[in-house]
Design an enzyme around this catalytic site. Structure first.
Site, short mmCIF file in Angstrom:
data_model
loop_
_atom_site.label_atom_id
_atom_site.label_comp_id
_atom_site.label_asym_id
_atom_site.label_seq_id
_atom_site.Cartn_x
_atom_site.Cartn_y
_atom_site.Cartn_z
CB SER A 275 22.21 55.37 43.53
OG SER A 275 22.51 54.34 42.59
CG ASP A 276 24.52 59.24 38.50
OD1 ASP A 276 24.45 58.37 37.61
OD2 ASP A 276 24.70 60.44 38.26
CD1 TRP A 277 28.20 53.10 37.17
CD2 TRP A 277 26.55 52.65 35.75
NE1 TRP A 277 28.53 51.94 36.54
CE2 TRP A 277 27.52 51.63 35.64
CE3 TRP A 277 25.42 52.58 34.93
CZ2 TRP A 277 27.40 50.56 34.77
CZ3 TRP A 277 25.30 51.51 34.06
CH2 TRP A 277 26.28 50.51 33.98
CG ASN A 278 29.80 51.94 41.71
OD1 ASN A 278 29.35 51.10 42.48
ND2 ASN A 278 31.10 52.22 41.64
CB SER A 279 26.38 57.55 43.24
OG SER A 279 25.03 57.27 43.58
#
Length: 739
Positions: A275-279
């Site tokens: 995932s992207d950061w916290n996505s």
């Protein structure tokens, strides 16, 4: 390096995986999976930010609760945590340490948009290999690069991180970066796993505002936004990253069509999706998920293997498995992808940083490569003949907020920058020209609005030539740094007006993270040189180009607009039903003019319809003549190809490089097609008077396009073809046909 149109040709010879046979790796994965508890499996699916060696992180690692650690670049700490994982956990599964190494680790190369401006994949591969060598010497074995998002809106801050507006150019550069990071064997020292991001359509964010929604028709998705990702998958990129945005209402982090149907099933890719950061958790904000449990379920079922700092998986997956909402088979497949990456990196056999070779930075070879890349990325937009300055140009006044800005000339995403190693244009010009150089900044930083230019103007009036270094600070581009107004910030244009009013010739050098709207600046300057933030060796590179010790080798990877209101702006647009055949611009409209008197065609009253400078454009210090393209045949079947050759001659008095570009148009089709599409390119260097025949192979498959069902079709009909030096294509097209 020649780039052909077929995506497959972009990736020939690229091997991204470890030398160990795949069946051996899969056997070892099966063995480990059979021993793991559910909690240990879920532990492998989480990536956390490092903050030194702490009892909390050490405890989690020993318990098998961590799969990857972000942003830990101290090799001693890396080894200590790795020892906890390998020697002090139940199963001894190693960690993989990751970092955003976007355009260099300590030796900073031009931002990716600047690398795109080189049109030279070999330089991108070389720079990526150097970044991997430097970063891996600290223990980093996974980078979140390359970004291959197509970006056609210069307001978007992250346009700096990709290779421009075109899928063929972006595919070539992305594949080169993957090859550079990963080499031919990921188990070898000095390599890193690449991460192709952001999957997908992130560059299509509405109004260029970061994280914004996207609405992308199926045809556009498959013809423009997905090809660079497909090239990356087929090149063997070890990992992918999903994007923050929603695509047609479905966030990427929970999008099974993208992550499973396309990436896994259609492209047969078997790497790790992060995932992207916290996505994952942010799908709640999108309105797509009710809570973190719902987000964790949808992300896992869609195909996201690892949660980057979202804490959705660690707190919710066990309950979801126990309730039957997420099958154990899904968890096992996710863990397989994580373990496969670690085996391919050779971490099970060689997990530690070799302290004898740790922290190797700034080698002469690295600095030389950074300088050459910056030289080849510099784009000469206008030149009245004042450049190159030569050996003895008289008194030189150096000024502007970017002339001596060692932090800002490196651009966005430089977490490991040591600005003391950056050589600025001022320093390089002083070394080259000595006492002939005088300096006053005029403006202290790019947003400076102080208009007291008195001292600087006095110095300018005493000079023979003014070198004005303008642009954007590093912080004005990159993630979350979108701009609605893409003109020069602060009082930079006002200062340029004052410099030009001295009557002394002004050479304007712009260092920025995006294409800026600079029509007035071009009119006020005797020459304009554009350098997308050029990195550590940007100063020597620009000094060499300005003096003539090197030629400006860059060509635009994006169109430069006349004003902000033109964007999104890109060359491969549709023709419209009323293309611009006549127009009257706003200052030429008579009073009380009739409604239809300005020409009822597609243009802006205050900007016309064309960019200030087109995609592919750039000047040099010599001139080139292009012959008429010669085709091996004027007709081919739908499964065939034709060969195209064109003779290019250096008609000037200096050696120089040019980018030979092949464009095609499909004038009549079942769906309206772009006015031009790049299909191939080759960068060549010729001596004065030298000629070379450049050849391309164009398969009919490169002319396929996608319909509303996502199906690729090749239609019979007539086509137009250009071989030229930019997307403006001033030469006469030749015709061919698919039968």
């Amino acid at each position: 390096m020649r780039i052909t149109t077929a995506i497959a040709a972009l990736i020939l010879g690229v091997s991204a995986h470890a030398a160990k046979p795949a069946h051996d790796i899969e056997t070892r994965i099966d063995d480990l999976l059979g021993k793991m508890t559910l909690e240990e499996k879920i532990g492998q699916l989480n990536q956390y930010t490092g903050s030194g060696y702490s009892p909390d992180m050490s405890g989690r690692v020993k318990a098998g609760m961590v799969g990857s650690i972000l942003n830990e670049v101290n090799p001693e700490t890396v080894n200590a945590l790795q020892r906890d994982a390998v020697e002090n956990s139940r199963l001894g599964i190693p960690l993989v340490f990751a970092r955003d190494v976007i355009h260099g680790f300590r030796t900073i190369f031009p931002i990716p948009l600047g690398q795109g401006a080189t049109w030279n994949p070999a330089l991108v591969e070389e720079g990526s290999a150097i970044a991997a060598q430097e970063a891996s010497s600290t223990g980093i074995r996974w980078t979140f690069s390359p970004m291959v998002d197509i970006a056609r809106d210069a307001r978007w801050g992250r346009i700096a991180e990709g290779y421009g507006e075109d899928p063929v150019l972006t595919s070539a550069m992305g594949v080169a970066a993957i090859k550079g990071y990963q080499g031919d064997d990921l188990t070898k020292p000095g390599t890193m796993a690449a991460c192709v991001k952001h999957f997908a359509c992130y560059g299509a964010a509405e109004s260029g505002r970061d994280y914004n929604t996207t609405w992308v028709p199926m045809e556009l998705l498959h013809d423009v936004y997905l090809p660079p990702f497909e090239a990356g998958a087929k090149a063997g990129a070890a990992t992918f990253m999903c994007s923050f945005n929603d695509i047609n209402g479905v966030p990427s982090s929970g999008n099974p069509y993208l992550l499973r149907d396309i990436l896994r099933d259609k492209w047969q890719w078997d790497g790790l999706m992060v995932s992207d950061w916290n996505s994952i958790t942010e799908m709640i904000n999108h309105g797509f998920c009710a809570d973190r449990s719902d987000a964790a379920m949808k992300a896992a079922l869609a195909g996201v293997d690892m949660d980057m700092e979202g804490h959705a998986y660690d707190n919710n997956l066990a309950a979801l498995v126990n309730s039957g909402a997420v099958p154990m088979e899904t968890i096992d497949n996710m863990v397989r992808n994580v373990l496969r990456l670690k085996f391919r990196l050779g971490l099970f056999d060689n997990p530690y940083v070799d302290m004898a070779t740790a922290n190797r930075f700034y080698t002469p070879e690295a600095l030389d490569a950074a300088r050459r890349t910056a030289e080849e990325s510099a784009i000469l937009l206008t030149n009245s003949g004042i450049l190159p300055l030569g050996k003895r140009p008289g008194k030189i006044f150096v000024t502007g907020p970017m002339a001596d800005a060692p932090h800002d000339q490196n651009g966005t995403w430089c977490f490991d920058l040591e600005k003391s190693h950056t050589v600025t244009p001022l320093a390089a010009l002083r070394e080259k020209y000595g006492k002939a150089v005088s300096y006053s900044p005029g403006l202290t930083y790019s947003r400076d609005k102080n208009t007291d230019f008195g001292k600087a103007l006095e110095m300018a009036a005493d000079a023979d030539v003014i070198l004005y270094f303008a642009g954007e600070e590093a912080v004005l581009s990159g993630e979350a740094h979108s701009r609605a107004d893409i003109t020069l910030p602060g009082a930079q244009t006002e200062y340029l007006r004052a410099l030009a009013a001295t009557g002394k010739p002004v050479v304007t050098v712009i260092m920025a993270g995006r294409p800026l709207a600079i029509p007035e600046e071009c009119n006020l300057s005797k020459a304009v040189l554009y350098s997308f933030h050029p990195g550590t060796m940007g100063g020597p590179a620009l000094a060499n180009v300005i003096s003539g010790d090197a030629a400006p080798g860059g060509r635009l990877p994006v169109s430069i607009p006349r004003m902000s209101g033109q964007v999104p702006l890109y060359y491969a647009c549709k023709n419209t039903g009323r293309p611009t055949t006549e127009m009257t611009l706003i200052d030429d409209i008579p009073l009380e003019a009739g409604q239809t008197s300005t020409g009822c065609t597609s243009f802006f009253l205050d900007a016309g319809h064309e960019p200030l400078f087109p995609f592919g454009y750039g000047l040099g210090y010599t001139s080139f003549a292009y012959g008429t393209p010669v085709l091996s045949a004027t007709e081919m079947p739908a499964d065939g190809s034709i060969d195209i050759s064109c003779t290019v001659t250096n008609t000037g008095k200096r050696s120089g490089s040019d980018v030979v570009q092949l464009y095609v148009r499909d004038p009549v089709a079942s769906l309206a097609r772009p006015v031009k599409e790049l299909k191939a390119f080759e960068k060549i260097t010729l001596a004065p008077g030298e000629s070379r025949t450049v050849s391309f192979t164009l398969p009919a498959s490169a002319l396929a396009f996608h319909n509303a069902k996502g199906e690729a079709v090749i239609e019979a009909g007539d086509f137009l073809l250009w071989v030229d030096d930019s997307s403006a294509c001033k030469s006469k097209p030749v015709e061919f046909r698919i039968k």
